[in-house]
Design a protein around this motif. Structure first.
Motif, mmCIF file in Angstrom:
data_model
loop_
_atom_site.group_PDB
_atom_site.id
_atom_site.type_symbol
_atom_site.label_atom_id
_atom_site.label_comp_id
_atom_site.label_asym_id
_atom_site.label_seq_id
_atom_site.Cartn_x
_atom_site.Cartn_y
_atom_site.Cartn_z
ATOM 1 N N TRP A 130 0.843 -1.246 -0.019
ATOM 2 C CA TRP A 130 -0.116 0.140 -0.138
ATOM 3 C C TRP A 130 0.901 1.262 0.159
ATOM 4 O O TRP A 130 1.808 1.236 0.988
ATOM 5 C CB TRP A 130 -0.855 -0.029 1.137
ATOM 6 N N HIS A 131 0.828 2.186 -1.004
ATOM 7 C CA HIS A 131 1.365 3.204 -0.977
ATOM 8 C C HIS A 131 0.577 4.665 -0.759
ATOM 9 O O HIS A 131 -0.444 4.886 -1.340
ATOM 10 C CB HIS A 131 2.108 3.415 -2.347
ATOM 11 N N PRO A 132 1.077 5.545 -0.038
ATOM 12 C CA PRO A 132 0.296 6.826 0.292
ATOM 13 C C PRO A 132 0.436 7.698 -0.904
ATOM 14 O O PRO A 132 1.767 8.121 -1.473
ATOM 15 C CB PRO A 132 0.830 7.178 1.418
ATOM 16 N N PHE A 133 -0.496 8.491 -1.485
ATOM 17 C CA PHE A 133 -0.295 9.809 -2.466
ATOM 18 C C PHE A 133 -1.161 11.086 -1.903
ATOM 19 O O PHE A 133 -2.174 10.781 -1.381
ATOM 20 C CB PHE A 133 -0.807 9.116 -3.786
ATOM 21 N N THR A 134 -0.515 11.909 -2.268
ATOM 22 C CA THR A 134 -1.176 13.169 -2.062
ATOM 23 C C THR A 134 -2.682 13.321 -2.942
ATOM 24 O O THR A 134 -2.548 13.201 -4.019
ATOM 25 C CB THR A 134 -0.468 14.377 -2.224
ATOM 26 N N VAL A 135 -3.763 13.783 -2.269
ATOM 27 C CA VAL A 135 -4.916 13.998 -2.863
ATOM 28 C C VAL A 135 -4.752 15.559 -3.616
ATOM 29 O O VAL A 135 -4.547 16.495 -2.837
ATOM 30 C CB VAL A 135 -6.451 13.910 -1.954
ATOM 31 N N THR A 136 -4.952 15.681 -4.784
ATOM 32 C CA THR A 136 -4.757 16.844 -5.550
ATOM 33 C C THR A 136 -6.172 17.750 -5.734
ATOM 34 O O THR A 136 -6.297 18.779 -5.941
ATOM 35 C CB THR A 136 -4.186 16.913 -6.691
ATOM 36 N N SER A 137 -7.253 16.948 -5.634
ATOM 37 C CA SER A 137 -8.554 17.439 -6.060
ATOM 38 C C SER A 137 -9.158 18.238 -4.892
ATOM 39 O O SER A 137 -8.450 18.019 -3.824
ATOM 40 C CB SER A 137 -9.585 16.302 -6.477
#
Length: 749
Positions: free
Chosen positions: A409-416
């Motif tokens: 599982w990898h975390p990613f920044t939400v841009t919306s």
């Protein structure tokens, strides 16, 4: 016919956008009348904070008094007599003193965050916000500025004086706990040595090893709070799980250092006293040595992979070995028994609730509707979500793609932005590690896949944001560190265009390696769902620096490539794991699961344990108690959390089915949607190009830029490589500037 259909679709999108704008404007008029309600909510929140602080100070006093004669000779007899019960035995008063207060604070935290969501978005027009501004920039101005100034410490990174103060307080607590327990045990060391049949100096080693282990238990008690992503305690402190990871790292290093010394000293004691055979003993009615040794071995393996040299080069090894925490905690409970483990139980109990809820959410395949592939080996994934899912800027979301790895599982920044894009949620992924490279290779194929299995956890983010308290925002990013700023810019677009708030001026300083990475700036504005002309209301200036090129590239850059997916009917939009009132549901889960756990324990002790040993604790084995308690904790959490999850899933099933049916009926219009997307992408880009100034062949002079920024309050946010964040923090901590307020933003890609 094709062009006519596309234009009709485009016009319908604009009409829908205009209708949404009018609806939101009406909502704003209603919100403006809620400032008094906001005031009452703030009063209630203040009362909750005061109550939580009072309970915590009482719990802290128990920690302070615990290693003293007063506690064992005066307090314990009174507590045991007052709470003497065949239902819980000695475990009862321990849970009452150390477990229940923290869980009650967690419930209060749920109520606090729930009220935070109910407050009006337009805090700048609120009377209570003006009072907050007065105290923040007036009465508290001098000392608060000093405490919030960043400081760079090599072993700790960027910290504030507030963080250093609390770290010092925690170390003082550990030192007090250690020294008081040493005094407590050494005062009767002669008697203990005679009872044990060893020399006094050998007995000192034995007691010293015990005390170090007890001190390590303090670190373990706080270890799990920072990694509970849906924590209700962290928001009480203004923290997020992602921003608190450094505390987890500090506590982990301290705990394993103390536990390692604890184990080595006991081995030394057994060796010098001729008792090495005790390493293989498993005492059923006291501390068991074998599970303690196994737990230490597992902990050392886990600890070894956390150091930067291994974690950065072999992330997958670090990731998989971290699952050993399960074995570590099982061996820990078998080693100490449940009586003493109740002291550290609250943090682990809350972590297990959070972990199980994340497990439930991750079992559903989500609806991936489109992707935008950038020329700089970056891809934006767009997921369908229900309109009720709201999140704050700088939130993160964890992704799992089984075709790449079933476990990772990898975390990613939400841009919306949940206000501008009510039906979709987006993350930006930069091609860096092996996992992201595999994903990008799938997306960049000449004929990309029609569908991709994806599971998510989250989104997780701060309970609230306070961008409006500054006159100017300076956003400094390096490379893909721009991703959290995309969500901030979109939030300010929403505030300026829809809520008609006065927003701060924005200076975005972005550092890139080459020209192709400039395409990251294309994501600043959403492609749809924004009122026409919204970007003109935002005072945005972008300074882009290309460090490895001295002039613009001659070849024309390739446009963004849009991929439209064909999800299965079973793929569901992302929904809040516990519905709209998720914090109230979490409070119910914490309360009911702990009550159910107490019921299970009470029934076991009353009808099985007590008839067997009549309160002597010399018949029923400690490790069997621990196993039953682990089973009861797991069962209580699974029953209550599953019930809450299924209830909310049933409530959101209608909206989920509507989205699925609408998506299925729209598959034949993919070509028209693609055309409309291309048209919409060009609209914000034309406005954005006017605000971008590009520099080639050098890095930005950050000190000059920051010193030239005008305004009584300038928020400085840095995101990107460690060196960049440290450089910005060093400038903001200088005595030459008084108007700069620094914040380091965590970003993931």
């Amino acid at each position: 016919m094709y062009i006519t259909s596309s234009l009709l679709l485009y016009i319908s999108n604009l009409y829908s956008t205009k209708a949404n704008f009018v609806t939101r404007k009406m909502e704003v008029m209603n919100r403006r009348s809620s400032s008094f309600s906001d005031g009452k909510i703030r009063m209630i929140q203040g009362a909750i904070l005061a109550l939580a602080l009072t309970i915590f100070l009482g719990n802290l006093m128990m920690w302070i008094i615990m290693p003293t004669f007063t506690y064992y000779q005066k307090w314990v007899p009174v507590l045991v007599a007052a709470t003497n019960s065949t239902f819980f035995d000695i475990q009862g008063p321990i849970m009452m003193n150390f477990t229940f207060p923290i869980l009650f604070i967690a419930v209060l935290g749920c109520l606090y965050v729930h009220l935070e969501k109910k407050k009006s978005d337009i805090v700048t027009s609120s009377y209570w916000y003006m009072i907050y501004i007065f105290f923040y920039f007036g009465f508290n101005k001098d000392w608060l500025k000093i405490l919030k100034k960043p400081k760079i410490i090599k072993s700790l990174g960027i910290v504030t004086w507030i963080e250093l103060f609390f770290l010092a307080m925690f170390i003082i607590l550990c030192v007090w706990y250690f020294s008081a327990f040493v005094y407590f045990h050494y005062s009767t060391i002669t008697t203990y040595a005679a009872t044990k049949g060893v020399e006094v100096w050998q007995a000192r080693i034995d007691r010293l090893a015990l005390v170090i282990g007890l001190t390590g238990n303090i670190c373990l008690t706080f270890l799990f709070y920072p990694v509970s992503r849906g924590s209700s305690i962290l928001p009480l402190l203004g923290l997020t799980s992602e921003g608190s990871i450094k505390y987890h790292i500090w506590l982990g290093h301290m705990a394993m250092t103390l536990f390692t010394i604890h184990g080595l000293l006991f081995i030394l004691f057994w060796a010098v006293s001729g008792r090495l055979h005790e390493m293989l003993t498993w005492n059923p009615h006291y501390i068991s040595n074998v599970p303690g040794e196994l737990g230490l071995l597992v902990g050392l393996i886990l600890w070894a992979t956390t150091f930067p040299a291994i974690r950065r080069r072999m992330f997958e090894v670090f990731f998989y070995t971290h699952y050993l925490y399960i074995l570590f905690m099982v061996f820990y409970l078998l080693h100490t028994g449940m009586f003493y483990a109740c002291i550290m139980l609250p943090g682990f109990f809350l972590f297990l609730i959070d972990r199980y809820l994340r497990f439930l959410q991750s079992k559903q395949q989500v609806r991936l509707i489109s992707a935008r592939v950038l020329t700089c080996e970056t891809v934006e994934l767009n997921f369908s979500k229900i309109s009720g899912l709201e999140y704050s800027p700088t939130s993160i979301m964890f992704l799992n793609v089984p075709s790449i790895s079933k476990l990772q599982w990898h975390p990613f920044t939400v841009t919306s932005n949940s206000n501008l894009e009510s039906d979709t949620i987006s993350v930006v992924i930069k091609c860096e590690g092996s996992w992201t490279k595999k994903l990008y290779s799938v997306m960049s194929l000449p004929k990309p896949v029609d569908r991709l299995d994806v599971s998510v956890e989250g989104p997780y983010g701060p309970a609230s944001t306070h961008f409006l308290r500054h006159d100017t925002l300076v956003l400094i990013s390096g490379g893909s560190g721009i991703t959290p700023f995309i969500s901030i810019v979109r939030e300010l677009i929403h505030m300026s265009s829809t809520l008609k708030c006065k927003t701060p001026k924005i200076l975005l300083v972005s550092v890139f390696r080459n020209t192709s990475q400039l395409s990251m700036l294309d994501l600043l504005y959403p492609i749809a769902g924004t009122p026409s002309g919204c970007s003109s209301n935002l005072d945005l200036q972008v300074e882009a620096y290309i460090t490895r090129e001295i002039e613009p590239a001659q070849e024309k850059s390739e446009p963004l490539r849009t991929i439209l997916f064909k999800p299965d009917h079973s793929d569901a939009p992302i929904t809040p794991i516990l519905g709209q009132n998720n914090w109230l549901w979490l409070a119910a889960i914490i309360s009911s699961s702990f009550a159910l756990y107490l019921l299970f324990v009470g029934l076991l002790y009353q009808y099985y344990v007590y008839p067997m040993d009549h309160g002597t604790n010399q018949v029923f084995p400690y490790h069997t108690r621990a196993l039953f308690n682990m089973l009861f904790i797991a069962a209580a959490i699974v029953i209550t959390a599953s019930a809450a999850f299924l209830w909310n899933k049933k409530k959101s099933a209608r909206e989920t089915k509507q989205i699925q049916d609408m998506a299925d009926s729209a598959k034949s219009l993919n070509s028209l949607i693609a055309y409309a997307d291309q048209e919409l992408e060009s609209l914000p880009q034309q406005s954005l190009d006017k605000s971008i100034k590009t520099h080639y062949g050098h890095r930005p002079d950050l000190k000059r830029i920051l010193l030239e920024v005008k305004g009584s309050s300038v928020g400085v946010l840095a995101s990107g490589p460690k060196t960049l964040r440290h450089d910005v923090a060093a400038i903001c901590s200088s005595e030459l500037v008084e108007n700069l307020h620094f914040e380091s933003i965590s970003f993931t890609w």
